[in-house]
Design a protein around this motif. Structure first.
Motif, PDB file in Angstrom:
ATOM      1  N   ARG A 221       0.845  -1.192   0.000  1.00 30.99           N
ATOM      2  CA  ARG A 221       0.000   0.000   0.000  1.00 30.99           C
ATOM      3  C   ARG A 221       0.884   1.247   0.000  1.00 30.99           C
ATOM      4  NH1 ARG A 221      -5.176   2.054   1.879  1.00 30.99           N
ATOM      5  NH2 ARG A 221      -4.736   4.036   2.871  1.00 30.99           N
ATOM      6  N   ASP A 222       0.514   2.212  -0.816  1.00 29.39           N
ATOM      7  CA  ASP A 222       1.269   3.461  -0.909  1.00 29.39           C
ATOM      8  C   ASP A 222       0.647   4.486   0.027  1.00 29.39           C
ATOM      9  OD1 ASP A 222       2.868   5.532  -1.599  1.00 29.39           O
ATOM     10  OD2 ASP A 222       2.187   5.684  -3.669  1.00 29.39           O
ATOM     11  N   ASN A 223       1.342   4.795   1.115  1.00 29.32           N
ATOM     12  CA  ASN A 223       0.844   5.745   2.105  1.00 29.32           C
ATOM     13  C   ASN A 223       1.402   7.146   1.911  1.00 29.32           C
ATOM     14  OD1 ASN A 223      -0.733   3.902   3.507  1.00 29.32           O
ATOM     15  ND2 ASN A 223       1.024   3.185   4.701  1.00 29.32           N
ATOM     16  N   SER A 224       2.023   7.425   0.782  1.00 27.63           N
ATOM     17  CA  SER A 224       2.647   8.728   0.605  1.00 27.63           C
ATOM     18  C   SER A 224       1.632   9.857   0.567  1.00 27.63           C
ATOM     19  CB  SER A 224       3.512   8.741  -0.654  1.00 27.63           C
ATOM     20  OG  SER A 224       2.731   8.441  -1.782  1.00 27.63           O
ATOM     21  N   GLY A 225       0.405   9.612   0.100  1.00 30.01           N
ATOM     22  CA  GLY A 225      -0.615  10.660   0.068  1.00 30.01           C
ATOM     23  C   GLY A 225      -0.990  11.154   1.458  1.00 30.01           C
ATOM     24  N   PRO A 226      -1.423  10.265   2.373  1.00 31.12           N
ATOM     25  CA  PRO A 226      -1.769  10.715   3.721  1.00 31.12           C
ATOM     26  C   PRO A 226      -0.585  11.279   4.497  1.00 31.12           C
ATOM     27  CG  PRO A 226      -2.741   8.564   3.289  1.00 31.12           C
ATOM     28  CD  PRO A 226      -1.846   8.882   2.135  1.00 31.12           C
ATOM     29  N   VAL A 227       0.598  10.694   4.316  1.00 33.55           N
ATOM     30  CA  VAL A 227       1.779  11.207   5.015  1.00 33.55           C
ATOM     31  C   VAL A 227       2.135  12.598   4.502  1.00 33.55           C
ATOM     32  CG1 VAL A 227       4.240  10.814   5.420  1.00 33.55           C
ATOM     33  CG2 VAL A 227       2.642   8.907   5.528  1.00 33.55           C
ATOM     34  N   THR A 228       2.071  12.791   3.192  1.00 39.62           N
ATOM     35  CA  THR A 228       2.338  14.103   2.609  1.00 39.62           C
ATOM     36  C   THR A 228       1.297  15.107   3.073  1.00 39.62           C
ATOM     37  OG1 THR A 228       3.330  13.062   0.681  1.00 39.62           O
ATOM     38  CG2 THR A 228       2.658  15.338   0.428  1.00 39.62           C
ATOM     39  N   PHE A 229       0.052  14.697   3.166  1.00 43.34           N
ATOM     40  CA  PHE A 229      -1.013  15.569   3.656  1.00 43.34           C
ATOM     41  C   PHE A 229      -0.711  16.019   5.086  1.00 43.34           C
ATOM     42  CE2 PHE A 229      -5.207  16.500   5.424  1.00 43.34           C
ATOM     43  CZ  PHE A 229      -5.750  17.308   4.422  1.00 43.34           C
ATOM     44  N   ALA A 230      -0.269  15.087   5.941  1.00 44.39           N
ATOM     45  CA  ALA A 230       0.054  15.422   7.331  1.00 44.39           C
ATOM     46  C   ALA A 230       1.232  16.390   7.404  1.00 44.39           C
ATOM     47  CB  ALA A 230       0.358  14.148   8.110  1.00 44.39           C
ATOM     48  N   PHE A 231       2.277  16.141   6.620  1.00 44.42           N
ATOM     49  CA  PHE A 231       3.408  17.070   6.601  1.00 44.42           C
ATOM     50  C   PHE A 231       2.969  18.445   6.099  1.00 44.42           C
ATOM     51  CE2 PHE A 231       6.448  13.474   6.822  1.00 44.42           C
ATOM     52  CZ  PHE A 231       7.309  14.004   7.763  1.00 44.42           C
ATOM     53  N   GLY A 232       2.089  18.470   5.115  1.00 49.54           N
ATOM     54  CA  GLY A 232       1.576  19.740   4.607  1.00 49.54           C
ATOM     55  C   GLY A 232       0.835  20.517   5.673  1.00 49.54           C
ATOM     56  N   LEU A 233       0.004  19.826   6.455  1.00 44.04           N
ATOM     57  CA  LEU A 233      -0.713  20.505   7.541  1.00 44.04           C
ATOM     58  C   LEU A 233       0.244  21.055   8.589  1.00 44.04           C
ATOM     59  CD1 LEU A 233      -3.835  18.226   8.127  1.00 44.04           C
ATOM     60  CD2 LEU A 233      -3.713  20.431   6.961  1.00 44.04           C
ATOM     61  N   VAL A 234       1.298  20.310   8.885  1.00 43.93           N
ATOM     62  CA  VAL A 234       2.300  20.789   9.847  1.00 43.93           C
ATOM     63  C   VAL A 234       2.974  22.060   9.313  1.00 43.93           C
ATOM     64  CG1 VAL A 234       4.543  20.249  10.882  1.00 43.93           C
ATOM     65  CG2 VAL A 234       2.712  18.555  10.920  1.00 43.93           C
ATOM     66  N   LEU A 235       3.348  22.054   8.044  1.00 41.45           N
ATOM     67  CA  LEU A 235       4.009  23.226   7.473  1.00 41.45           C
ATOM     68  C   LEU A 235       3.064  24.424   7.374  1.00 41.45           C
ATOM     69  CD1 LEU A 235       6.267  21.595   4.763  1.00 41.45           C
ATOM     70  CD2 LEU A 235       6.997  22.824   6.788  1.00 41.45           C
ATOM     71  N   VAL A 236       1.797  24.184   7.055  1.00 43.71           N
ATOM     72  CA  VAL A 236       0.811  25.271   7.044  1.00 43.71           C
ATOM     73  C   VAL A 236       0.681  25.850   8.457  1.00 43.71           C
ATOM     74  CG1 VAL A 236      -1.647  25.783   6.796  1.00 43.71           C
ATOM     75  CG2 VAL A 236      -0.453  24.555   5.000  1.00 43.71           C
TER      76      VAL A 236
ATOM     77  N   GLY B 250      13.349  18.362   5.854  1.00 43.23           N
ATOM     78  CA  GLY B 250      13.856  18.082   4.512  1.00 43.23           C
ATOM     79  C   GLY B 250      14.190  16.617   4.330  1.00 43.23           C
ATOM     80  N   ILE B 251      14.860  16.028   5.304  1.00 45.62           N
ATOM     81  CA  ILE B 251      15.204  14.605   5.224  1.00 45.62           C
ATOM     82  C   ILE B 251      13.936  13.753   5.232  1.00 45.62           C
ATOM     83  CG2 ILE B 251      16.287  12.709   6.504  1.00 45.62           C
ATOM     84  CD1 ILE B 251      18.457  14.765   7.336  1.00 45.62           C
ATOM     85  N   ALA B 252      13.007  14.090   6.132  1.00 42.09           N
ATOM     86  CA  ALA B 252      11.765  13.302   6.232  1.00 42.09           C
ATOM     87  C   ALA B 252      10.939  13.388   4.946  1.00 42.09           C
ATOM     88  CB  ALA B 252      10.948  13.781   7.423  1.00 42.09           C
ATOM     89  N   LEU B 253      10.788  14.588   4.404  1.00 39.33           N
ATOM     90  CA  LEU B 253       9.983  14.742   3.181  1.00 39.33           C
ATOM     91  C   LEU B 253      10.655  14.086   1.982  1.00 39.33           C
ATOM     92  CD1 LEU B 253       8.587  18.356   3.537  1.00 39.33           C
ATOM     93  CD2 LEU B 253       7.264  16.266   3.265  1.00 39.33           C
ATOM     94  N   THR B 254      11.957  14.184   1.897  1.00 38.59           N
ATOM     95  CA  THR B 254      12.671  13.522   0.798  1.00 38.59           C
ATOM     96  C   THR B 254      12.514  12.013   0.909  1.00 38.59           C
ATOM     97  OG1 THR B 254      14.250  15.351   0.741  1.00 38.59           O
ATOM     98  CG2 THR B 254      14.877  13.343  -0.394  1.00 38.59           C
ATOM     99  N   ALA B 255      12.569  11.489   2.121  1.00 41.73           N
ATOM    100  CA  ALA B 255      12.374  10.048   2.318  1.00 41.73           C
ATOM    101  C   ALA B 255      10.958   9.626   1.927  1.00 41.73           C
ATOM    102  CB  ALA B 255      12.664   9.680   3.766  1.00 41.73           C
ATOM    103  N   VAL B 256       9.970  10.425   2.267  1.00 45.44           N
ATOM    104  CA  VAL B 256       8.594  10.099   1.890  1.00 45.44           C
ATOM    105  C   VAL B 256       8.452  10.120   0.370  1.00 45.44           C
ATOM    106  CG1 VAL B 256       6.221  10.998   1.886  1.00 45.44           C
ATOM    107  CG2 VAL B 256       7.498  10.869   4.019  1.00 45.44           C
ATOM    108  N   GLY B 257       9.048  11.101  -0.265  1.00 42.02           N
ATOM    109  CA  GLY B 257       8.936  11.216  -1.717  1.00 42.02           C
ATOM    110  C   GLY B 257       9.698  10.162  -2.475  1.00 42.02           C
ATOM    111  N   ARG B 258      10.793   9.699  -1.951  1.00 43.40           N
ATOM    112  CA  ARG B 258      11.635   8.723  -2.659  1.00 43.40           C
ATOM    113  C   ARG B 258      11.288   7.289  -2.317  1.00 43.40           C
ATOM    114  NH1 ARG B 258      12.652  10.358  -6.885  1.00 43.40           N
ATOM    115  NH2 ARG B 258      14.127   8.680  -7.109  1.00 43.40           N
ATOM    116  N   ARG B 259      10.308   7.066  -1.510  1.00 43.79           N
ATOM    117  CA  ARG B 259       9.889   5.729  -1.070  1.00 43.79           C
ATOM    118  C   ARG B 259       9.511   4.856  -2.220  1.00 43.79           C
ATOM    119  NH1 ARG B 259       4.949   3.706  -0.182  1.00 43.79           N
ATOM    120  NH2 ARG B 259       4.889   1.943   1.138  1.00 43.79           N
TER     121      ARG B 259
END
Length: 124
Positions: A14-29, A115-124
């Motif tokens: 299962r690809d969880n990058s969508g929900p994880v990216t959404f959570a990181f986006g909310l944190v940055l907002v 930066g490290i966390a988001l790059t890891a999520v994106g490169r998964r």
């Protein structure tokens, strides 16, 4: 008919990058909005200094991550990778002494960790 073993193995994951990216986006907002609210005080609780460009950057990256997470896992991974690389570049610029980008050590650490966390999520 030939079956690709790699594709069959990946289909079960299962690809969880969508929900994880959404959570990181909310944190940055949230970080961006907190920065706008604290502009007059020049410092957030703790050791984070506030600059307007830094708040705009966090708000923009967060909005981009939230919006692409809604579109699906592929756009979410691409945006997470680019947002992570952007934050890594800002963190490295802060380490190099560019105080306009990341004013102090706490901001530099935040940029590097996110930066490290988001790059890891994106490169998964």
């Amino acid at each position: 008919m030939v079956t690709d073993i790699r594709r069959a193995a990946v289909q079960g994951v299962r690809d969880n990058s969508g929900p994880v990216t959404f959570a990181f986006g909310l944190v940055l907002v949230g970080i961006g909005i907190a920065g706008f609210l604290a502009v007059g005080r020049a410092e957030l609780p703790g050791r984070f200094e506030v600059t307007m460009p830094f708040s705009v950057l966090h708000l923009g990256l967060g909005a981009a991550l939230v919006s692409t997470a809604i579109l699906g896992p592929r756009p979410a991974r691409v945006t997470a990778t680019w947002a992570g690389l952007t934050l890594l570049a800002l963190g490295l610029a802060g380490l190099a002494g560019v105080t306009r980008v990341a004013p102090n050590g706490a901001d530099i650490a935040l940029c590097l960790v996110l930066g490290i966390a988001l790059t890891a999520v994106g490169r998964r």
